[in-house]
Design an enzyme around this catalytic site. Structure first.
Site, PDB file in Angstrom:
ATOM      1  N   HIS A  11       0.827  -1.063   0.041  1.00 12.02           N
ATOM      2  CA  HIS A  11      -0.114   0.033   0.170  1.00 12.02           C
ATOM      3  C   HIS A  11       0.788   1.317   0.075  1.00 12.02           C
ATOM      4  O   HIS A  11       1.254   1.864   1.276  1.00 12.02           O
ATOM      5  CB  HIS A  11      -0.869  -0.101   1.173  1.00 12.02           C
ATOM      6  CG  HIS A  11      -1.983   0.949   1.301  1.00 12.02           C
ATOM      7  ND1 HIS A  11      -3.256   0.825   1.024  1.00 12.02           N
ATOM      8  CD2 HIS A  11      -1.973   2.349   1.211  1.00 12.02           C
ATOM      9  CE1 HIS A  11      -4.046   1.925   0.993  1.00 12.02           C
ATOM     10  NE2 HIS A  11      -3.070   3.071   1.298  1.00 12.02           N
ATOM     11  N   HIS A  13       1.407   5.087  -2.233  1.00 17.99           N
ATOM     12  CA  HIS A  13       1.021   5.838  -3.237  1.00 17.99           C
ATOM     13  C   HIS A  13       2.101   6.300  -3.926  1.00 17.99           C
ATOM     14  O   HIS A  13       3.059   7.173  -3.355  1.00 17.99           O
ATOM     15  CB  HIS A  13       0.151   6.967  -2.678  1.00 17.99           C
ATOM     16  CG  HIS A  13      -1.161   6.450  -2.325  1.00 17.99           C
ATOM     17  ND1 HIS A  13      -2.202   6.377  -2.980  1.00 17.99           N
ATOM     18  CD2 HIS A  13      -1.458   5.890  -1.063  1.00 17.99           C
ATOM     19  CE1 HIS A  13      -3.495   5.897  -2.160  1.00 17.99           C
ATOM     20  NE2 HIS A  13      -2.776   5.684  -0.976  1.00 17.99           N
ATOM     21  N   HIS A 191      -9.678   1.334  -0.647  1.00 20.00           N
ATOM     22  CA  HIS A 191      -9.550   2.076   0.532  1.00 20.00           C
ATOM     23  C   HIS A 191     -10.843   2.066   1.035  1.00 20.00           C
ATOM     24  O   HIS A 191     -11.728   2.449   0.867  1.00 20.00           O
ATOM     25  CB  HIS A 191      -9.124   3.448   0.351  1.00 20.00           C
ATOM     26  CG  HIS A 191      -7.633   3.686  -0.080  1.00 20.00           C
ATOM     27  ND1 HIS A 191      -7.075   3.067  -1.052  1.00 20.00           N
ATOM     28  CD2 HIS A 191      -6.669   4.445   0.662  1.00 20.00           C
ATOM     29  CE1 HIS A 191      -5.878   3.522  -1.296  1.00 20.00           C
ATOM     30  NE2 HIS A 191      -5.423   4.288  -0.017  1.00 20.00           N
ATOM     31  N   GLU A 194     -10.795   3.461   7.025  1.00 18.22           N
ATOM     32  CA  GLU A 194     -10.025   4.540   7.564  1.00 18.22           C
ATOM     33  C   GLU A 194     -10.770   5.666   8.031  1.00 18.22           C
ATOM     34  O   GLU A 194     -11.201   5.722   9.331  1.00 18.22           O
ATOM     35  CB  GLU A 194      -8.944   4.813   6.567  1.00 18.22           C
ATOM     36  CG  GLU A 194      -8.094   5.814   6.787  1.00 18.22           C
ATOM     37  CD  GLU A 194      -7.114   6.653   5.852  1.00 18.22           C
ATOM     38  OE1 GLU A 194      -6.175   7.076   5.982  1.00 18.22           O
ATOM     39  OE2 GLU A 194      -7.657   6.448   4.543  1.00 18.22           O
ATOM     40  N   ASP A 272       1.972   3.842   3.184  1.00 18.10           N
ATOM     41  CA  ASP A 272       1.090   4.726   2.450  1.00 18.10           C
ATOM     42  C   ASP A 272       1.567   5.960   1.770  1.00 18.10           C
ATOM     43  O   ASP A 272       1.645   5.978   0.406  1.00 18.10           O
ATOM     44  CB  ASP A 272       0.030   5.530   3.581  1.00 18.10           C
ATOM     45  CG  ASP A 272      -1.369   5.853   3.209  1.00 18.10           C
ATOM     46  OD1 ASP A 272      -1.503   5.523   2.043  1.00 18.10           O
ATOM     47  OD2 ASP A 272      -1.922   6.232   3.835  1.00 18.10           O
ATOM     48  N   ASP A 273       1.931   7.006   2.446  1.00 16.65           N
ATOM     49  CA  ASP A 273       2.710   8.353   1.973  1.00 16.65           C
ATOM     50  C   ASP A 273       3.739   8.724   2.819  1.00 16.65           C
ATOM     51  O   ASP A 273       3.686   9.470   3.542  1.00 16.65           O
ATOM     52  CB  ASP A 273       1.765   9.241   1.540  1.00 16.65           C
ATOM     53  CG  ASP A 273       0.456   8.900   1.059  1.00 16.65           C
ATOM     54  OD1 ASP A 273       0.313   8.936  -0.289  1.00 16.65           O
ATOM     55  OD2 ASP A 273      -0.867   8.472   1.824  1.00 16.65           O
TER      56      ASP A 273
END
Length: 329
Positions: A11, A13, A191, A194, A272-273
């Site tokens: 996961h 981005h 997604h 969350e 994630d980021d």
């Protein structure tokens, strides 16, 4: 202890993994003023999840050409490999890569793949792509994104997902796009769980037929759902550092990943980021070991779960599993 462990990330981005210095450099080359998205120390600056989305999209504005994405991919994979990642799946959005035009998307994809192949030769890290429409751009644009995905599905584009603002629309609004991706042979994730509660996880599984859930941590608020996830083997792409940085949980010990793991849910760990949340895969492992007393055996289980849940072809998966086995022998 965790630094040397081989890691698998499902996961990530691509644009969200861009180091701030990389984005500032691109902005300077293009004479763009995006200084407002950084704090005094040069880090990305945002106040909540919705502001984070705006800052993310502003940073992405600097990425204008396939060449920019080639450089971005090399920069991101260099960071990942330094953290011990041996296999990674990254979310790619034709929205940002050619405006959902199939021909333009193919040019961007060629540049990304070329960079990934260079990184594999140099650093031993393997990358695969998951095409992802942006939820808050709406279902009609998602259909165009699904066509881009279907046209490039194969050994490298292996999955289809849905990212963006979970509070916009319902999963079923995107059913056409997911059906098109499934027919093209792509594996599915979404997604959910969350910013949406447990029902968002149920909706994604029921209405889109996904086998993995991006985040999914709020399933913990409904233990019957947790038991269903465990029973059906639904995989959660958990990003603890992201959840904590965005204020979903106050700290590592309060994060539900430990309880989900203990209840038999197939959890995986991702960033994630990462630069937005001041994290790396090595740091995620470190903090989890500290919060839950997880040892190398637990991380070996999580890595194996991640490899088995990967969307890549069987030969690639077999290679990854062999690397894990030799590392944990």
């Amino acid at each position: 202890m965790t630094d040397t462990l081989p890691k698998i990330e499902l996961h990530l981005h691509l644009e969200g993994a861009a180091p701030p210095a990389f984005i500032r450099g691109l902005a300077a080359e293009k004479k763009m003023d995006i200084s407002g998205i950084f704090d005094a120390r040069g880090n990305y600056s945002y106040i909540d999840f919705w502001h984070f989305l705006k800052v993310y999209e502003a940073a992405t504005e600097t990425l204008k050409t396939p060449g920019d994405y080639h450089r971005l991919t090399r920069a991101v994979l260099e960071e990942s490999a330094a953290s011990g990642v041996i296999y990674c799946e990254t979310f790619l959005s034709p929205d940002f890569c050619g405006g959902r035009d199939v021909g333009a998307w193919q040019e961007y994809l060629h540049a990304i793949r070329e960079a990934a192949e260079e990184a594999e030769r140099q650093d031993g890290i393997v990358l695969r792509g998951i095409v992802t429409p942006i939820r808050h751009f709406g279902p009609e644009k998602a259909k165009e994104t699904a066509i881009c995905a279907a046209e490039t599905a194969g050994d490298w584009i292996v999955g289809f997902g849905l990212a963006g603002d979970e509070k916009i629309g319902k999963p079923k609004d995107f059913a056409w796009a997911f059906d098109a991706a499934r027919e093209a042979g792509l594996r599915l994730t979404c997604h959910a769980g969350e910013w949406g509660g447990p029902d968002s996880v149920r909706d994604a599984i029921r209405d889109l037929g996904v086998e993995r859930i991006g985040h999914g941590v709020r399933a913990i608020e409904d233990l019957a759902l947790v038991d269903e996830l465990a029973e059906h083997g639904t995989v959660l792409e958990v990003c603890p550092g992201s959840n904590i940085a965005l204020g979903l949980y106050p700290g590592w010990r309060q994060h539900p990943v430990g309880r989900l793991f203990d209840r038999g849910v197939k959890v995986t760990i991702s960033t994630d980021d990462p630069p937005f949340f001041h994290t790396t895969m090595a740091r995620e492992y470190e903090r989890l070991a500290d919060a839950f007393d997880w040892d190398a055996g637990v991380f070996a289980t999580i890595a194996r779960t991640s490899a088995e849940a990967a969307f890549c072809d069987p030969a690639t998966k077999d290679t990854i599993l062999k690397k894990l086995e030799s590392a944990h022998a």
